[in-house]
Design an enzyme around this catalytic site. Structure first.
Site, PDB file in Angstrom:
ATOM      1  N   ARG A  18       0.831  -1.210   0.000  1.00 31.29           N
ATOM      2  CA  ARG A  18       0.000   0.000   0.000  1.00 31.29           C
ATOM      3  C   ARG A  18       0.863   1.257   0.000  1.00 31.29           C
ATOM      4  NH1 ARG A  18      -3.975  -2.443   3.125  1.00 31.29           N
ATOM      5  NH2 ARG A  18      -2.774  -2.119   5.003  1.00 31.29           N
ATOM      6  N   ARG A  73     -19.883  -0.489  38.920  1.00 31.71           N
ATOM      7  CA  ARG A  73     -20.430   0.282  40.037  1.00 31.71           C
ATOM      8  C   ARG A  73     -20.172  -0.420  41.350  1.00 31.71           C
ATOM      9  NH1 ARG A  73     -26.256   1.387  38.603  1.00 31.71           N
ATOM     10  NH2 ARG A  73     -26.589  -0.156  40.206  1.00 31.71           N
ATOM     11  N   ASN A  94      -2.499 -10.208  12.738  1.00 29.99           N
ATOM     12  CA  ASN A  94      -2.858  -9.272  11.685  1.00 29.99           C
ATOM     13  C   ASN A  94      -2.281  -7.885  11.942  1.00 29.99           C
ATOM     14  OD1 ASN A  94      -4.988  -9.789   9.371  1.00 29.99           O
ATOM     15  ND2 ASN A  94      -5.379 -11.282  10.972  1.00 29.99           N
ATOM     16  N   ASP A 138       2.158 -15.382  15.377  1.00 26.15           N
ATOM     17  CA  ASP A 138       2.316 -16.385  16.428  1.00 26.15           C
ATOM     18  C   ASP A 138       3.769 -16.772  16.699  1.00 26.15           C
ATOM     19  OD1 ASP A 138      -0.420 -16.323  16.349  1.00 26.15           O
ATOM     20  OD2 ASP A 138      -0.699 -18.433  15.824  1.00 26.15           O
ATOM     21  N   SER A 151      -3.634 -16.815   3.899  1.00 26.43           N
ATOM     22  CA  SER A 151      -4.805 -16.013   4.236  1.00 26.43           C
ATOM     23  C   SER A 151      -6.079 -16.842   4.414  1.00 26.43           C
ATOM     24  CB  SER A 151      -5.018 -14.963   3.129  1.00 26.43           C
ATOM     25  OG  SER A 151      -5.903 -13.970   3.545  1.00 26.43           O
ATOM     26  N   TYR A 194     -29.102   1.883  26.144  1.00 26.07           N
ATOM     27  CA  TYR A 194     -30.144   1.082  26.779  1.00 26.07           C
ATOM     28  C   TYR A 194     -31.371   1.048  25.884  1.00 26.07           C
ATOM     29  CZ  TYR A 194     -34.477   0.495  29.353  1.00 26.07           C
ATOM     30  OH  TYR A 194     -35.733   0.103  29.725  1.00 26.07           O
ATOM     31  N   CYS A 242      -9.291 -20.028  12.717  1.00 24.56           N
ATOM     32  CA  CYS A 242     -10.331 -19.994  13.753  1.00 24.56           C
ATOM     33  C   CYS A 242     -11.651 -20.552  13.255  1.00 24.56           C
ATOM     34  CB  CYS A 242     -10.551 -18.562  14.226  1.00 24.56           C
ATOM     35  SG  CYS A 242      -9.076 -17.825  14.900  1.00 24.56           S
TER      36      CYS A 242
END
Lengths: 435, 435
Positions: free
Chosen positions: A9, A427, A290, A268, A28, A411, A32
């Protein structure tokens, strides 16, 4: 591939030639995703491939699959390949990845013992299932162990998970690990804790027959390694690259090797550091790999970049139970010298009256003196898991429990109670601070 | 009720008598749940009641429902009630809430026109549906408008949403509002934008017959007000409490009135401030009301506390489309004097190959000079919405786009791509910063 893409890039092909050597058939791909392919949640192997060598070629990145880097000569600036070539480099990125950790026990090389690493591993396990495997033993109760146990059970196998530790998910506190253990049992997965494996027994035909521990012998025709990933540093070590205390390649924050200026390491195979403690750690996760690759590629491409550390955020699910963790668990925080305060709360994922509201347990680890948030753990039903990102962001930013408790989270009844459970936990933690 | 509970936690009954005056029949109910009750998602009205007067009584908090505070005498320290009593106080908390905004047009007082405020409103609307209402017009396209439109459609009514603005959800940028508008249209909700209401037409029997704008007349037998909530300050204003520029009671960060030392105000009747700009704002949401009440009660109870401001975080859904926003949208940020940079990315809620992966659009507003994150907007399928909390936390903590882009968020294929869409957006924003 992240490093290659980032460098490209920044610098065009006439200016910088980029060659990628890959011993396997693909680059690539989503390691997972393998448990979900095994479990038939994802139907087609090719869906796990993010980008092909052809797509990289279109960006002037030459990818040589089936080509292993056999030897590095760092002084000469060359790589000797399995295809008999010697390639020169001005900059080298070592991205040899990880390898499934293997216990040193008899029978581990039997053909029915599988890591979960390359797509070929997934294909092998699927093949064993298709060939009629009926019982599996999974060694280890980390993410991969849990995901593979669920996948194999979904395919109709009886599954036993053998743990050296007392509980699965050792990077969560005991009370959280107990919930996971119970959920696995409720699903019908046989969990055998506190039993390091002693041997893989094989039959006369060489096939796997059982996994043996001090406490028992668990018949099976398939063994899956879920003991975690170690760094694959054979090539780097042989070349004289400095290896850190974690066994991975030592790098600075730009991913540059501590011992050789022209060499970078990412993913890794490389050592990294904990965002909170600064300590050297090895965390084998695609997210870090990555980002580290991108940092190395950017720096090689001439743009300043640095890796900002890891919190060890991770997320998985077993059945309907979602499990997330970030930062330091209680034991890690104590070991790092903090005056640890841990608070656990129970809540619901939605307004209690809203259909689909599920239980959620949130645990927050904070520093008693300063109130600084150190770690978070979330276990609960659908919608619980991704809340770990809110805690990861609060910890990343260095917030105290009290600062975070005041935060303006969303919420609406289909999504959370008025006070989101992560805020309730904060809290409680901050109220404890205030006495 | 939050103020009462917080004060009681700190000071026992012998030390502090607490009386709550409530004109209606309930305290502590979920107004935000009313659309879901109307839509039959929640089956029973009583599920919306969080705590009853009896439960408060058990904590020595006296709740007098059906008792309206008619007049305050702040110098004398008394409240005159609708039951003819005069009660004295040492400290007063004004928590008179909000009221649905009403356009000043003929016919608005017809019996078929409903706000969405008290449980009785929900009961009235349910009654109208049960009595055979077939067409509804919703005035306004904020959260309540959208939720009520969906609820009434789910009950089988034809629904028209009449907007004074060009688009629903005016606190989102145009491009995001267009997505919402399209989703509503795709659901079969008739959206009529850019048309301030001119009149509610009624029949000879006084019943609602149509809503009229300059552009058309929309037949209906039910009108719902979704124009937002204004502060209910009649009592406070008459008593001489200082009213701020937003029309709500002016308070300091402990929720104490700016004009009377012994008087606090909290919730929809009180003015608050924006976390980023410091500007006075009025944001009628249950989350802020709860926290402000708690702050007032804590301070009255003798413990230091202060409200930390609002980002205006909000979340809703219409059909399968989840909609979240936090901080400043582009227009607000420009008005506040920032050099605004807005970046929008498209992603998926899960790994692209994982079943159930849905589209998600994330927009980040940041300050071009400093990189500081100012606002976030999220629109997308199931799992998209709650990601707004991650952005709210990053903004709350004052992170720049680049700092947040490096953060360690979770990844697992059922939950997100390797880079979560919120991080992709931050990366694009920070890359733009770097040129």
């Amino acid at each position: 591939m992240s490093a290659a893409a980032a460098a490209r890039r920044l610098r065009g092909a006439p200016d910088l030639a980029i060659t990628v050597l890959e011993q396997g058939p693909e680059v690539s791909y989503s390691a997972c995703g393998i448990p979900y392919w095994v479990g038939d949640v994802v139907g087609d192997r090719d869906e796990l491939i993010a980008r092909t060598p052809r797509e990289f070629a279109a960006r002037d990145i030459e990818v040589r699959t089936g080509t292993r880097a056999e030897e590095l000569d760092l002084d000469a600036g060359t790589v000797r390949t399995s295809t008999g070539e010697t390639l020169g480099f001005d900059r080298l990125v070592v991205a040899t990845g990880g390898r499934p950790l293997r216990p040193d026990v008899p029978g581990l090389d039997a053909p029915g013992v599988h890591g979960v690493h390359r797509l070929a591993d997934g294909a092998d396990i699927r093949g064993a299932v298709a060939a009629g495997a009926r019982r599996a033993v999974v060694l280890g109760g980390g993410y991969i162990g849990l995901e593979m146990a669920e996948a194999l059970q979904a395919r109709g196998l009886g599954v036993t998970v053998v743990l050296a530790d007392d509980l699965p998910m050792s990077l969560l506190d005991r009370d959280m690990g107990e919930r996971i253990c119970k959920a696995m049992g409720d699903m019908g997965i046989d969990v055998q804790p506190g039993q390091p494996v002693r041997a893989i027994e094989t039959g006369a035909d060489g096939a796997v027959r059982a996994v043996t521990t001090d406490a028992g012998s668990y018949p099976c025709d398939l063994v899956v390694l879920g003991l975690g990933m170690g760094p694959e540093v054979g090539l780097a070590r042989a070349a004289g690259l400095r290896i850190g205390e974690t066994g991975a390649v030592e790098v600075d924050r730009t991913q540059r090797s501590r011992s050789h200026e022209a060499v970078y390491a990412a993913g890794d195979c490389s050592q990294t550091f904990h965002r909170l403690t600064g300590e050297a750690v090895h965390v084998a996760l695609g997210t870090h790999a990555n980002k580290q690759g991108r940092v190395a590629g950017s720096v090689i491409g001439g743009q300043a970049a640095r890796f900002a550390g890891v919190l060890g955020t991770a997320l998985t699910r077993v059945g309907d139970l979602e499990i997330g963790r970030t930062g330091l668990c209680s034991g890690q925080a104590e070991a790092a010298g903090y005056d640890v305060r841990a608070e656990t709360i129970e809540g619901t994922t939605r307004a209690g009256y809203f259909p689909g509201a599920a239980g959620i347990t949130v645990k927050l680890v904070s520093d008693s003196g300063s109130g600084q948030l150190l770690g978070g753990q979330v276990v609960g039903g659908p919608g619980a898991g991704k809340r770990i990102d809110v805690l990861a962001t609060a910890i990343w930013a260095g917030l105290t429990a009290e600062e975070f408790a005041g935060s303006d989270l969303s919420y609406a009844p289909p999504f959370s109670p008025v006070y989101d459970p992560v805020v309730v936990a904060a809290r409680v933690a901050s109220r404890v601070e205030q006495g």
